[in-house]
Scaffold this active site. Structure first.
Site, PDB file in Angstrom:
ATOM      1  CG  ASN A 121      -0.405  -0.095   2.525  1.00 30.45           C
ATOM      2  OD1 ASN A 121       0.677  -0.653   2.703  1.00 30.45           O
ATOM      3  ND2 ASN A 121      -1.089   0.433   3.516  1.00 30.45           N
ATOM      4  CB  VAL A 122       1.578   3.791  -2.163  1.00 31.43           C
ATOM      5  CG1 VAL A 122       2.210   5.182  -2.272  1.00 31.43           C
ATOM      6  CG2 VAL A 122       2.610   2.717  -2.510  1.00 31.43           C
ATOM      7  CD  GLU A 123      -1.618   4.735   4.691  1.00 31.67           C
ATOM      8  OE1 GLU A 123      -1.148   5.599   5.454  1.00 31.67           O
ATOM      9  OE2 GLU A 123      -2.307   3.770   5.080  1.00 31.67           O
ATOM     10  CB  CYS A 166      -5.442  -1.240  -1.691  1.00 31.47           C
ATOM     11  SG  CYS A 166      -6.714  -0.577  -0.606  1.00 31.47           S
ATOM     12  CD  GLU A 223      -5.635  -5.768  -1.486  1.00 27.96           C
ATOM     13  OE1 GLU A 223      -5.059  -4.675  -1.285  1.00 27.96           O
ATOM     14  OE2 GLU A 223      -6.452  -6.251  -0.688  1.00 27.96           O
ATOM     15  CB  CYS A 236     -10.843  -2.934   1.086  1.00 26.32           C
ATOM     16  SG  CYS A 236     -10.285  -2.286  -0.505  1.00 26.32           S
ATOM     17  CB  CYS A 261      -8.882  -4.753  -3.105  1.00 32.07           C
ATOM     18  SG  CYS A 261      -7.858  -3.262  -3.047  1.00 32.07           S
TER      19      CYS A 261
HETATM   20  N1  THU Z   1      -5.400  -1.540   2.654  1.00 30.12           N
HETATM   21  C1  THU Z   1      -4.877  -2.302   1.648  1.00 30.12           C
HETATM   22  O1  THU Z   1      -3.754  -2.052   1.179  1.00 30.12           O
HETATM   23  N2  THU Z   1      -5.614  -3.327   1.163  1.00 30.12           N
HETATM   24  C2  THU Z   1      -6.844  -3.686   1.650  1.00 30.12           C
HETATM   25  O2  THU Z   1      -7.479  -4.559   1.078  1.00 30.12           O
HETATM   26  C3  THU Z   1      -7.353  -3.054   2.862  1.00 30.12           C
HETATM   27  C4  THU Z   1      -6.718  -1.768   3.227  1.00 30.12           C
HETATM   28  C5  THU Z   1      -4.627  -0.402   3.153  1.00 30.12           C
HETATM   29  C6  THU Z   1      -5.119   0.921   2.683  1.00 30.12           C
HETATM   30  C7  THU Z   1      -4.598   1.863   3.755  1.00 30.12           C
HETATM   31  O3  THU Z   1      -3.301   2.289   3.368  1.00 30.12           O
HETATM   32  C8  THU Z   1      -4.486   0.999   4.994  1.00 30.12           C
HETATM   33  O4  THU Z   1      -4.674  -0.339   4.558  1.00 30.12           O
HETATM   34  C9  THU Z   1      -5.500   1.337   6.064  1.00 30.12           C
HETATM   35  O5  THU Z   1      -6.802   1.188   5.597  1.00 30.12           O
END
Ligand code: THU
Length: 134
Positions: free
Chosen positions: A46-48, A57, A59, A90, A93
């Site tokens: 994940n990259v925020e 996310c 995925e 999520c 995804c």
């Molecule tokens: N996140 C994912 O990378 N994949 C998911 O399926 C669920 C959530 C990440 C997104 C965000 O950076 C962090 O989890 C908190 O929600």
């Protein structure tokens, strides 16, 4: 194909990807690893973003890496948090994965592998689009 999947290795690869994540806002590092039908394993993290809604996310990164590395059929995917334990994809995804990986994609979970279509029953797909458009 579930019996051919080395889930321990897949989880380990996902956990390594989680260590590469950029998650300064949530503090939740996420890694994803998928086994392809040619035996390759691809990963994503994940990259925020300061504008929270733009977060990518793990995925999403994985699917981009799948195409960038030549494509292939995903057989199994493990998504884990920084602690190395499974994190269920999520909703967004699940939708992305069902288009690219198909309904039979095996998804790691605390209770063992799950078919993706059991996690997204009645999914909207390309078939709906083609049947209903003008
Ligand atoms: N996140 C994912 O990378 N994949 C998911 O399926 C669920 C959530 C990440 C997104 C965000 O950076 C962090 O989890 C908190 O929600």
């Amino acid at each position: 194909m579930t019996e051919a999947v080395n889930w321990t290795e897949l989880r380990r690869e996902a956990a390594e990807a989680a260590r590469r994540a950029y998650a300064p806002y949530s503090g939740l590092r996420v890694g994803a690893a998928a086994l392809l039908d040619d035996g390759e394993i691809i990963t994503g993290c994940n990259v925020e973003n300061a504008s929270f809604g733009l977060t990518l996310c793990a995925e999403c990164g994985l699917v981009s890496n799948l195409y960038d590395s030549g494509g292939g059929q995903m057989l199994a995917i493990s998504v884990v948090a920084g602690d190395g334990d499974p994190l269920m994809p999520c909703g967004r995804c699940r939708q992305i994965l069902i288009e690219i990986g198909g309904p039979e994609l095996k998804v790691d979970s605390d209770d063992g592998p799950r078919r993706l279509d059991s996690l997204l029953p009645g999914a909207y797909t390309e078939a709906d689009l083609n049947e209903r458009k003008d």
